[in-house]
Design a protein around this motif. Structure first.
Motif, mmCIF file in Angstrom:
data_model
loop_
_atom_site.group_PDB
_atom_site.id
_atom_site.type_symbol
_atom_site.label_atom_id
_atom_site.label_comp_id
_atom_site.label_asym_id
_atom_site.label_seq_id
_atom_site.Cartn_x
_atom_site.Cartn_y
_atom_site.Cartn_z
ATOM 1 N N GLU A 64 14.550 6.312 -4.998
ATOM 2 C CA GLU A 64 13.747 7.157 -4.111
ATOM 3 C C GLU A 64 12.347 7.344 -4.685
ATOM 4 N N THR A 65 12.258 7.565 -5.975
ATOM 5 C CA THR A 65 10.952 7.736 -6.608
ATOM 6 C C THR A 65 10.141 6.450 -6.527
ATOM 7 N N ALA A 66 10.775 5.312 -6.705
ATOM 8 C CA ALA A 66 10.067 4.031 -6.598
ATOM 9 C C ALA A 66 9.474 3.852 -5.205
ATOM 10 N N ARG A 67 10.218 4.220 -4.169
ATOM 11 C CA ARG A 67 9.711 4.118 -2.793
ATOM 12 C C ARG A 67 8.503 5.025 -2.595
ATOM 13 N N VAL A 68 8.601 6.255 -3.100
ATOM 14 C CA VAL A 68 7.502 7.207 -2.930
ATOM 15 C C VAL A 68 6.275 6.733 -3.700
ATOM 16 N N LEU A 69 6.475 6.209 -4.909
ATOM 17 C CA LEU A 69 5.341 5.718 -5.692
ATOM 18 C C LEU A 69 4.652 4.544 -4.999
ATOM 19 N N ARG A 70 5.424 3.696 -4.345
ATOM 20 C CA ARG A 70 4.820 2.601 -3.594
ATOM 21 C C ARG A 70 3.968 3.146 -2.449
ATOM 22 N N TYR A 71 4.465 4.178 -1.782
ATOM 23 C CA TYR A 71 3.699 4.823 -0.712
ATOM 24 C C TYR A 71 2.415 5.442 -1.262
ATOM 25 N N LEU A 72 2.512 6.158 -2.380
ATOM 26 C CA LEU A 72 1.338 6.794 -2.967
ATOM 27 C C LEU A 72 0.299 5.758 -3.398
ATOM 28 N N ALA A 73 0.755 4.627 -3.914
ATOM 29 C CA ALA A 73 -0.180 3.560 -4.278
ATOM 30 C C ALA A 73 -0.905 3.047 -3.039
ATOM 31 N N GLY A 74 -0.190 2.936 -1.930
ATOM 32 C CA GLY A 74 -0.808 2.477 -0.690
ATOM 33 C C GLY A 74 -1.789 3.469 -0.103
ATOM 34 N N GLU A 75 -1.632 4.760 -0.442
ATOM 35 C CA GLU A 75 -2.527 5.793 0.074
ATOM 36 C C GLU A 75 -3.741 6.031 -0.817
ATOM 37 N N SER A 76 -3.881 5.246 -1.866
ATOM 38 C CA SER A 76 -5.040 5.351 -2.742
ATOM 39 C C SER A 76 -6.326 5.037 -1.979
ATOM 40 N N ALA A 77 -7.407 5.721 -2.365
ATOM 41 C CA ALA A 77 -8.711 5.413 -1.778
ATOM 42 C C ALA A 77 -9.302 4.123 -2.350
ATOM 43 N N ARG A 78 -8.675 3.580 -3.405
ATOM 44 C CA ARG A 78 -9.059 2.294 -3.981
ATOM 45 C C ARG A 78 -10.526 2.273 -4.410
ATOM 46 N N GLN A 79 -10.941 3.350 -5.091
ATOM 47 C CA GLN A 79 -12.325 3.391 -5.557
ATOM 48 C C GLN A 79 -12.443 3.779 -7.028
ATOM 49 N N CYS A 80 -11.311 3.939 -7.717
ATOM 50 C CA CYS A 80 -11.363 4.160 -9.164
ATOM 51 C C CYS A 80 -10.152 3.472 -9.798
ATOM 52 N N GLY A 81 -10.293 3.117 -11.071
ATOM 53 C CA GLY A 81 -9.275 2.324 -11.745
ATOM 54 C C GLY A 81 -7.887 2.927 -11.752
ATOM 55 N N PRO A 82 -7.723 4.225 -12.081
ATOM 56 C CA PRO A 82 -6.373 4.791 -12.134
ATOM 57 C C PRO A 82 -5.603 4.631 -10.827
#
Length: 437
Positions: free
Chosen positions: A326-344
């Motif tokens: 469940e955590t892996a699924r949520v982390l994948r979602y959170l990665a997809g919701e990144s603004a993609r403008q900083c390294g972290p």
């Protein structure tokens, strides 16, 4: 202690049912006439001069009201910081990007005028001339809120409704300022903070809509009344979203300091054997159910338990589910919701999601992934343009602690039988790559 009891119309709402008392059952928006019949007019004129503003600020200070949007920052301190600047702006944040929270939506659905009262009173307290109410563009609540704004009396501080892109981080305070200024709903680096330089370069108060609704009641009934429930450090009531495997999922209003076991009982309790509870949504913290139910729902008690209240939500995970999956699924979602403008965010969050997926699959690759993961979790916090990567790290680290037995089994090549069966809700579309304007 500062009070405002002489503004009270009738009796204050009893107990912890304050924001939703009498409204939630109707499941429709209270009109302006209904709202005034219950609460009376917002006492704006009493607070409109210099002395009145000082009284209102003192009442909010004495109430101990803390923000209900996630950080729990003292509202009085926030008001005073913005009041020091020239021509301030008030932004009422009704954007709810957290998939397991619906408290703000529920409040705006049934009591929009309580929120609007609070926004106007906050503007009065800091001598602001403009209120902006933000909701997500994909939230059907926008129509209800627009109708409520149209009902407000003429001569009141103007209220403008703005619809913000429905991204997870678009409701972060710097993202709201960025969108209101130039139409881009991505966070920006701080400082300056919005209270220093926000919308159009003016000092800006950004408060969650629930916080403002509480402020509207404090202005009427006083700080002593507000402290009539809750704890010394976490006074008042709060709206909490109860979800996952509970009998009656939904939004409830409870006194802060209520034991979590009693909070869950409000929703009929778990409807199957529980394993863990997620506090504060997808940027929050997993706690084993045995620890969770012994904890009180307050900032101080959850801090002592190694969690945070965050956006008040409790999501119950059933014993049959795989917490790591469940955590892996949520982390994948959170990665997809990144603004993609900083390294972290751009590189760190996808890497954490990849490592967690490897843990779920188990075996030798999982052992290598665990080593990488623990290193990454130690270096990412505090380095992003906003707190989005910090929340993902908090979720991932708590999962390693909470599901330690399962982790050891996965590393030994014995993954959970239920790892492929999703238990937590996620938005059913992929918004990566655009939709920020």
């Amino acid at each position: 202690m500062t009070t405002a009891r002489h503004h009270r119309t009738g009796l204050p709402p009893a107990g912890s049912r304050r924001l939703l008392e009498g409204w939630l059952e109707s499941r429709r928006a209270a009109g302006f006439a209904e709202h005034q019949a219950r609460y009376g007019p917002a006492p704006v004129e009493f607070y409109a001069d210099r002395n009145g503003r000082a009284r209102l600020l003192a009442a909010v200070d004495a109430s101990g009201l803390r923000g209900r949007g996630g950080a729990g920052f003292p509202t009085g301190r926030k008001l005073r910081a913005v009041a020091k600047g020239r021509r301030p702006v008030v932004v009422a944040n009704g954007c709810e990007g957290e998939p397991v929270s619906s408290k703000d939506h529920a409040l705006l659905t049934v009591a929009p005028h309580l929120v609007l009262d609070g926004a106007v009173l906050a503007a009065t307290a800091i001598d602001a001339t403009e209120v902006i109410l933000c909701v997500h563009r994909d939230d059907p609540i926008a129509g209800t809120v627009a109708a409520a704004v149209a009902e407000r009396p003429s001569g009141e501080i103007p209220i403008r409704l703005v619809q913000v892109p429905g991204r997870y981080v678009a409701s972060e305070e710097s993202a709201l300022v960025n969108f209101l200024d130039n139409g881009d709903a991505r966070p920006t680096a701080k400082p300056p903070r919005p209270f220093e330089r926000g919308v159009n370069g003016r000092p800006t108060l950004i408060d969650n809509v629930e916080t403002l609704a509480h402020l509207a009641l404090i202005a009427r009934y006083g700080s002593e009344w507000f402290r009539g429930c809750g704890t010394a450090e976490s006074p008042g009531s709060t709206l909490v979203t109860l979800g996952g495997r509970v009998a009656r999922p939904g939004v409830y209003e409870v006194a802060l300091g209520t034991p979590v076991a009693e909070v869950l009982d409000r929703a009929g309790g778990p409807d199957e054997p529980p394993q863990a509870v997620l506090f504060g949504g997808y940027g929050g913290t997993w706690l084993p159910v045995q620890s969770a139910v012994r904890t009180r729902l307050s900032h101080e008690d959850l801090r002592d338990a190694g969690a945070t209240l965050g956006v008040a939500s409790l999501t119950v995970l059933p014993a049959r589910a795989c917490g790591l999956a469940e955590t892996a699924r949520v982390l994948r979602y959170l990665a997809g919701e990144s603004a993609r403008q900083c390294g972290p965010c751009m590189f760190g969050l996808p890497a954490i999601a990849d490592d967690f997926t490897a843990l779920v699959l188990g075996g030798r690759a999982a052992q290598q992934a665990e080593q990488r993961l623990r290193y990454r979790l130690s270096i990412i916090p505090g380095r992003g343009a906003c707190a989005h990567p910090d929340g993902a790290v908090r979720l991932a680290a708590s999962a390693l602690r909470c599901f330690g037995t399962d982790l050891r089994a996965h590393l030994a090549g014995r993954p959970c039988a239920w790892a492929a069966q999703p238990a937590l809700p996620l938005p059913g579309w992929d918004r990566r790559g655009g939709d920020w304007a």
